[in-house]
Enzyme design. Structure first.
Site, PDB file in Angstrom:
ATOM      1  N   ASP A  27     -26.112  -8.724 -32.637  1.00 59.71           N
ATOM      2  CA  ASP A  27     -24.957  -7.921 -33.050  1.00 59.71           C
ATOM      3  C   ASP A  27     -23.614  -8.622 -32.880  1.00 59.71           C
ATOM      4  OD1 ASP A  27     -26.842  -5.982 -33.501  1.00 59.71           O
ATOM      5  OD2 ASP A  27     -26.347  -4.781 -31.742  1.00 59.71           O
ATOM      6  N   SER A  59     -27.252  -1.633 -37.559  1.00 61.96           N
ATOM      7  CA  SER A  59     -27.034  -0.653 -36.487  1.00 61.96           C
ATOM      8  C   SER A  59     -25.581  -0.213 -36.312  1.00 61.96           C
ATOM      9  CB  SER A  59     -27.521  -1.229 -35.150  1.00 61.96           C
ATOM     10  OG  SER A  59     -26.764  -2.380 -34.806  1.00 61.96           O
ATOM     11  N   CYS A  68      -2.111  -0.917   7.410  1.00 60.50           N
ATOM     12  CA  CYS A  68      -1.213   0.233   7.272  1.00 60.50           C
ATOM     13  C   CYS A  68      -1.060   0.988   8.588  1.00 60.50           C
ATOM     14  CB  CYS A  68      -1.729   1.167   6.178  1.00 60.50           C
ATOM     15  SG  CYS A  68      -1.516   0.482   4.514  1.00 60.50           S
ATOM     16  N   CYS A  77      -5.733   1.718   6.037  1.00 64.13           N
ATOM     17  CA  CYS A  77      -6.496   0.505   6.334  1.00 64.13           C
ATOM     18  C   CYS A  77      -6.156  -0.026   7.719  1.00 64.13           C
ATOM     19  CB  CYS A  77      -6.262  -0.554   5.266  1.00 64.13           C
ATOM     20  SG  CYS A  77      -4.592  -1.228   5.228  1.00 64.13           S
ATOM     21  N   LEU A 132     -17.102  -5.640 -27.521  1.00 60.14           N
ATOM     22  CA  LEU A 132     -17.173  -5.026 -26.182  1.00 60.14           C
ATOM     23  C   LEU A 132     -15.809  -4.836 -25.520  1.00 60.14           C
ATOM     24  CD1 LEU A 132     -20.300  -6.805 -24.618  1.00 60.14           C
ATOM     25  CD2 LEU A 132     -20.204  -4.647 -25.889  1.00 60.14           C
ATOM     26  N   HIS A 142       0.828  -1.191   0.000  1.00 62.08           N
ATOM     27  CA  HIS A 142       0.000   0.000   0.000  1.00 62.08           C
ATOM     28  C   HIS A 142       0.872   1.254   0.000  1.00 62.08           C
ATOM     29  CE1 HIS A 142      -3.904  -2.082   1.610  1.00 62.08           C
ATOM     30  NE2 HIS A 142      -3.403  -2.656   0.526  1.00 62.08           N
ATOM     31  N   GLU A 145       1.048   3.884   1.924  1.00 66.98           N
ATOM     32  CA  GLU A 145       1.662   4.293   3.188  1.00 66.98           C
ATOM     33  C   GLU A 145       2.956   3.521   3.448  1.00 66.98           C
ATOM     34  OE1 GLU A 145      -2.869   4.181   4.012  1.00 66.98           O
ATOM     35  OE2 GLU A 145      -1.436   3.340   2.583  1.00 66.98           O
TER      36      GLU A 145
END
Length: 380
Positions: free
Chosen positions: A211, A179, A94, A85, A215, A60, A62
């Protein structure tokens, strides 16, 4: 004459927090389901070291900053963009690292709404160990940095954006079903940026069948360390689905949400059985809870018209972005973007608030927030 109240934070502290917010934002899309966090160890207005959380499972911010400060950390202060945390996950708490390092003061921008942190207040733990704690510096900016994470943990459901591309007369497909590419390339690039910033992309099974969309995130918006969105299909597909849909070629996490029994064989990564509710649609409340429990903190609804309509009718959508191309389809039987059965009078119409308008080549994108049905508050 009444004297103004002195600022709670110095100019140095405000400038440092803004710098930390910029550093944390550089790792957008890499840390999920963890939030974006940056930290700095400093002494008497001089920064000793910076730290940042770079990816899920990594140290993390910190701890990164404390390790960077080495033997200069004792008696120094630490600033963090989010409350430290207090629980053990992939890494130790942390707050323990801060206490053991001999830090004298902690400044953080905003509290972490995650229930694991709320069970044990970082402020109380730190103050019980003789450490001064201040918070609230740049809190609005800090909230926006981790908007979806904050919203999801506060509401126990993902933040939902509905995105649709349409013609000037509100159509998303001709009567023949054609489309593709209604909007401009610039609009489509913006959509890929939106995809890169969401946890899950949602379409209906009809759109998948008709279709067969990719994505995926393209146009360079997905860096090597960024986590791609889950591709979620809502609806029932043919039993023992073996069709090679394009979404399976992406390597992304794919989820089928269905009210039927799980097929014996399927190419989907996961299948969620969600029972139907009213109006022959899935139980949205259970679906959203399932998303939250699976660390999907934001959703981008991409179609089709039936899915748009059901999401809007159910009141689950927070924000809409409509990309409108200067084209007229002119067919009465062409597919409209939405069909809301609940609209009987002008008083019933769905109105977006706090709208913003941007132009992409010749297209116009209108973005606005929906209102909660019960409280009439904006779902920001």
């Amino acid at each position: 004459m009444k004297q103004p109240m002195p600022s709670k934070f110095s100019e140095f502290e405000e400038a440092l927090m803004k710098e930390l917010l910029k550093r944390a934002a550089q790792f957008k899309g890499c840390t999920h389901p963890n939030p974006l966090v940056a930290a700095a160890v400093y002494y008497e207005n001089e920064v000793i070291s910076y730290g940042v959380h770079r990816m899920k499972g990594d140290i993390h911010a910190e701890v990164d900053a404390i390790q960077g400060a080495q033997d200069q950390v004792y008696g120094a202060s630490i600033m963090v963009t989010l409350e430290p945390c207090t629980h053990t996950g992939a890494t130790p708490p942390c707050v323990t690292a801060i206490i053991n390092a001999g830090i004298k003061e902690v400044i953080f921008a905003i509290e972490d709404p995650c229930h694991l942190v709320r069970e044990k207040s970082a402020r109380k733990i730190l103050e019980d160990n003789g450490i001064t704690v201040r918070s609230g510096l740049c809190k609005e900016e800090a909230y926006q940095l981790n908007h979806d994470y904050m919203y999801a943990h506060q509401n126990k459901r993902p933040y939902i954006v509905l995105k649709a591309g349409m013609s000037l007369d509100g159509k998303i497909a001709l009567s023949s079903g054609e489309s593709c590419y209604i909007t401009s390339e610039s609009s489509r690039k913006k959509v890929h940026e939106m995809r890169s910033e969401t946890c899950g992309i949602v379409i209906g099974s009809g759109t998948l069948e008709t279709d067969n969309p990719q994505l995926t995130v393209r146009h360079g918006y997905l860096e090597n360390n960024q986590i791609p969105p889950a591709l979620i299909v809502i609806g029932n597909l043919p039993t023992d689905d073996k069709k090679s849909y394009t979404i399976f070629e992406s390597g992304y996490r794919t989820i089928l949400v269905t009210s039927e029994k799980k097929p014996k064989e399927s190419s989907f990564s996961e299948i969620w059985e969600i029972p139907k509710a009213t109006h022959n649609t899935i139980n949205w409340e259970l679906f959203l809870k399932k998303c939250y429990d699976n660390h999907i903190y934001s959703l981008l609804i991409e179609g089709g018209a039936d899915t748009f309509s059901r999401c809007l009718e159910s009141g689950i959508v927070n924000k809409c972005s409509f990309f409108i191309a200067p084209k007229l389809f002119g067919q009465s039987d062409a597919k409209s973007v939405v069909e809301l059965a609940s609209i009987k009078t002008l008083k019933d119409v769905l109105t977006l608030d706090n709208i913003s308008i941007k132009q992409y080549e010749n297209d116009v994108c209108i973005t606005g927030f929906c209102r909660a049905k019960k409280s009439d508050t904006l779902l920001k």
